[in-house]
Scaffold this active site. Structure first.
Site: not given
Ligand code: EPU
Length: 417
Positions: A22, A92, A116, A121, A304, A326, A396
């Site tokens: 995904k 998201r 969320c 987030r 995850d 994380v 999802r």
């Molecule tokens: N963060 C910030 N600011 C930002 C972006 C992120 O502070 O602008 C923080 C977040 O709050 C968190 C950390 O950085 O503490 C990491 O977040 P990240 O941006 O890496 O997460 P994401 O891109 O929103 C993706 C996956 C998630 C997975 C995380 C961490 C996708 C669509 N989603 O989310 O997947 O948990 O990376 O590996 O790729 C899932 O599949 O169940 C899922 C939630």
């Protein structure tokens, strides 16, 4: 709203095939936006998130169709530049439209994702990075407006190796003028394959898979074809299912090289994990051993898989600590696991799981994709019947999970309505 009824305990035995990832597919789908032509993705899982991303593309004027794992996208024309709240609030990753739209068309309007189930987030790093590339960002009425004549390459240092920010900035920088460097970039395999697909389509990128990605902007990204990599979290979930049930599961079509941290922890719990090419055979122990674990950014143990591993450790011989680095409050599964009789205490981002001899079936509620799969794992071994409500979360991220588990001996039924 659909629910699952699961009767336990059971010992899984059999084989299962893992679908496409995904979190690799969603960025690749977003990357079609700026290609100006027809793209094909294969090994695409038919998930709710896939359908949501298809709807988002449709809203932008990009039709797509999904059949037997092949997703055809026709991005010849883009007629809208807006990702509406109705879609962003259900997924998201809709925020991934921002980078490609502003890079190719100079404008994008994307709803703010909001919080969320497990916390705020934020997306500040996406926006700071786009600003550094020269986009003008305005936020009003819950929407982000991004405008730019042409983005310009820049050096961007991410304070956190965010997967989403790395995706968005990579998608923006490939069409920016000049060189962009992303420091402290995410190293997840999903980033590496996005870069690979973009390179095959004309992008110039170096360093993907490391913390420093260099991107030399080009004028055009061509339409592309790409096979989505196996879902390491789906594979990990089935491996955890083998471990918790003390069963034997052959997991096919997976990529064990992306799962080292998970495999190490399962072995530490006493599970046997035999890896051969794209197959992993996991045999659960008679009694799970307690282990401590810390989640982290790739290649560390993935957040995850935290909930699923917690379910496994609920039955360990002894106490385990789980530290979530994380998302410090990604623990909505804790009160639900306790309903099965698990003994878990939570303080800040540290959960201490004191293993019990057995769990009992109970009515529980799914709260997010991975929390839901943890509840399924607990239900498989719990004595008696479990009803899991709100399973739209699991749809999802897991395709046909009930038929895959049933084929290995689980008693699981989907109740519609
Ligand atoms: N963060 C910030 N600011 C930002 C972006 C992120 O502070 O602008 C923080 C977040 O709050 C968190 C950390 O950085 O503490 C990491 O977040 P990240 O941006 O890496 O997460 P994401 O891109 O929103 C993706 C996956 C998630 C997975 C995380 C961490 C996708 C669509 N989603 O989310 O997947 O948990 O990376 O590996 O790729 C899932 O599949 O169940 C899922 C939630």
């Amino acid at each position: 709203m659909d629910s699952f009824t699961i009767k336990g305990p059971c010992r899984l035995n059999g084989s299962v095939s893992v679908g496409g990832a995904k979190n690799a597919m969603l960025p690749l789908m977003a990357a079609t936006i700026f290609t100006g032509g027809k793209c094909t993705l294969t090994n695409v899982p038919d998930l709710r998130d896939t359908r949501t991303m298809m709807q988002l593309l449709e809203v932008l004027g990009i039709p797509s169709s999904l059949e037997d794992g092949t997703l055809n996208v026709d991005a010849s024309k883009v007629t809208s530049f807006e990702a509406p709240y109705e879609l962003v609030r259900t997924m998201r990753a809709s925020i991934y439209a921002l980078g490609p739209l502003v890079a190719r068309f100079g404008r994008a309007r994307v709803s703010m994702p909001g919080g969320c189930a497990w916390g705020p987030r934020p997306i500040d790093l996406h926006l700071q990075g786009l600003k550094a590339l020269g986009a003008e960002i305005r936020i009003d009425h819950g929407y982000i407006d991004a405008l730019a004549d042409r983005l310009k390459g820049a050096e961007i240092i991410l304070s956190i190796p965010s997967v989403g920010a790395t995706v968005n900035l990579l998608l923006a920088a490939v069409l920016a003028e000049g060189m962009t460097v992303i420091e402290n970039a995410a190293r997840e395999p999903e980033i590496t394959v996005l870069a690979e697909a973009l390179k095959a389509a004309g992008a110039i990128i170096e360093g993907e898979g490391t913390s420093r990605i260099e991107i030399e902007g080009v004028d055009e990204i061509k339409p592309f074809e790409y096979r989505v990599i196996p879902d390491r979290i789906e594979a990990g979930t089935f491996a955890a299912a083998a471990a918790i049930t003390g069963g034997r599961v052959e997991i096919n079509d997976c990529e064990p090289a992306h799962m080292s941290a998970v495999i190490d922890k399962l072995r530490a719990c006493g599970a046997e994990v035999d890896v051969s090419g794209a197959t992993m055979i996991v045999t659960g122990p008679d009694r799970i051993e307690a282990v401590d674990l810390d989640t982290g950014y790739y290649p560390a143990f993935p957040t995850d898989m935290q909930a699923q591993m917690m379910a496994v450790l609920c039955l360990a011989d002894g106490a385990s600590s789980i530290v979530e680095h994380v998302y410090s409050d990604r623990f909505t599964h804790v009160p639900e696991l306790k309903r099965f009789g698990a003994r878990i205490t939570l303080e800040g981002n540290v959960a201490v799981v004191s293993g019990v001899e057995s769990l009992q079936g109970a009515p529980v509620m799914a709260t997010d994709i991975r929390a839901s799969s943890a509840l399924i794992l607990a239900a498989l071994v719990a004595e008696g019947e479990t009803r899991i409500l709100r399973i739209y979360h699991i749809d999802r991220g897991y395709e046909k999970i009930e038929s895959k588990l049933k084929a290995m001996g689980a008693s699981i039924e989907r109740i519609s309505g």
